[in-house]
Design a protein around this motif. Sequence first.
Motif, PDB file in Angstrom:
ATOM      1  N   GLN A 185       0.815  -1.212   0.000  1.00 18.25           N
ATOM      2  CA  GLN A 185       0.000   0.000   0.000  1.00 18.25           C
ATOM      3  C   GLN A 185       0.851   1.266   0.000  1.00 18.25           C
ATOM      4  OE1 GLN A 185      -2.076  -1.255   3.625  1.00 18.25           O
ATOM      5  NE2 GLN A 185      -3.985  -0.938   2.506  1.00 18.25           N
TER       6      GLN A 185
ATOM      7  N   GLU B  24       1.713  10.829   8.766  1.00 18.32           N
ATOM      8  CA  GLU B  24       0.651  10.659   9.747  1.00 18.32           C
ATOM      9  C   GLU B  24       0.692  11.815  10.735  1.00 18.32           C
ATOM     10  OE1 GLU B  24       0.160   5.823  10.040  1.00 18.32           O
ATOM     11  OE2 GLU B  24       1.177   6.856  11.679  1.00 18.32           O
TER      12      GLU B  24
ATOM     13  N   ARG C 145      -3.988  10.585   7.686  1.00 23.41           N
ATOM     14  CA  ARG C 145      -2.818  10.029   6.999  1.00 23.41           C
ATOM     15  C   ARG C 145      -2.820  10.548   5.565  1.00 23.41           C
ATOM     16  NH1 ARG C 145      -2.955   3.948   7.522  1.00 23.41           N
ATOM     17  NH2 ARG C 145      -1.726   4.258   9.386  1.00 23.41           N
ATOM     18  N   TYR C 146      -1.698  11.097   5.144  1.00 17.23           N
ATOM     19  CA  TYR C 146      -1.535  11.565   3.767  1.00 17.23           C
ATOM     20  C   TYR C 146      -0.630  10.597   3.018  1.00 17.23           C
ATOM     21  CZ  TYR C 146      -3.597  16.067   4.947  1.00 17.23           C
ATOM     22  OH  TYR C 146      -4.464  17.057   5.331  1.00 17.23           O
ATOM     23  N   LEU C 147      -1.105  10.128   1.893  1.00 13.10           N
ATOM     24  CA  LEU C 147      -0.314   9.255   1.032  1.00 13.10           C
ATOM     25  C   LEU C 147       0.233  10.099  -0.105  1.00 13.10           C
ATOM     26  CD1 LEU C 147      -2.846   6.298   0.822  1.00 13.10           C
ATOM     27  CD2 LEU C 147      -0.975   6.583   2.444  1.00 13.10           C
TER      28      LEU C 147
ATOM     29  N   GLU D 293      -4.642  20.028  -2.205  1.00 13.31           N
ATOM     30  CA  GLU D 293      -4.487  19.266  -0.967  1.00 13.31           C
ATOM     31  C   GLU D 293      -3.657  20.025   0.072  1.00 13.31           C
ATOM     32  OE1 GLU D 293      -2.534  16.047  -2.794  1.00 13.31           O
ATOM     33  OE2 GLU D 293      -4.371  15.066  -3.430  1.00 13.31           O
TER      34      GLU D 293
ATOM     35  N   HIS E 106     -13.509   1.363   7.320  1.00 12.73           N
ATOM     36  CA  HIS E 106     -12.383   2.002   6.636  1.00 12.73           C
ATOM     37  C   HIS E 106     -12.937   2.919   5.557  1.00 12.73           C
ATOM     38  CE1 HIS E 106      -8.410   2.471   4.838  1.00 12.73           C
ATOM     39  NE2 HIS E 106      -9.016   2.360   3.682  1.00 12.73           N
ATOM     40  N   PHE E 107     -12.568   4.192   5.613  1.00 13.46           N
ATOM     41  CA  PHE E 107     -12.983   5.091   4.558  1.00 13.46           C
ATOM     42  C   PHE E 107     -11.829   6.031   4.220  1.00 13.46           C
ATOM     43  CE2 PHE E 107     -14.192   7.148   8.475  1.00 13.46           C
ATOM     44  CZ  PHE E 107     -13.869   8.480   8.292  1.00 13.46           C
ATOM     45  N   GLN E 108     -11.857   6.564   3.024  1.00 14.17           N
ATOM     46  CA  GLN E 108     -10.818   7.462   2.557  1.00 14.17           C
ATOM     47  C   GLN E 108     -11.465   8.733   2.043  1.00 14.17           C
ATOM     48  OE1 GLN E 108      -9.150   4.781  -0.397  1.00 14.17           O
ATOM     49  NE2 GLN E 108      -7.408   4.394   0.929  1.00 14.17           N
TER      50      GLN E 108
ATOM     51  N   PHE F 260     -10.721  11.956  -0.481  1.00 17.17           N
ATOM     52  CA  PHE F 260      -9.874  12.466  -1.544  1.00 17.17           C
ATOM     53  C   PHE F 260     -10.210  13.928  -1.753  1.00 17.17           C
ATOM     54  CE2 PHE F 260     -10.288   7.955  -2.166  1.00 17.17           C
ATOM     55  CZ  PHE F 260      -8.997   7.560  -2.467  1.00 17.17           C
TER      56      PHE F 260
END
Length: 138
Positions: free
Chosen positions: A68, A75, A86-88, A95, A130-132, A134
């Motif tokens: 992932q 974080e 958490r930023y990926l 952003e 679990h949700f994200q 964007f």
Amino acid sequence: MLLTSDVQDSVKQALANMTESVTVKLFLKPGEESSNTMRELWGELQALTPKLIIEESESVPSGMDASQMEGAVSEVWQNGTFTGVRYLGIPSGYEFGPLIETLVEVSRGDAPELSESVVAWLKKLEKPLHFQVFVTPT
């Protein structure tokens, strides 16, 4: 330098609203360009306020597996507790503003306000959810 002097001035003004320290745990993937960019970005942000603490690691964040982690992961922690933010990758463009707002809100202990019906629904959950989110301009 990633941030222009005008952007630095604006960000410094925003970060002046931080009341408590915030720790960002930066998980780097060696050899990955985004890791180098994120190290530089967090360094520039840290130079704008003493209330931002950066901790670097080359391990994989808890709750993620190596597959992932395509690049750097950031974080946001407060008082030794992971906030769930958490930023990926690189939070740039649209952003970037929410990133700065998040740091200020976490430092101030500002929690989002949820309606009573949402709180009741959340209490009924029997399994982890679990949700994200964007951030996009449209």
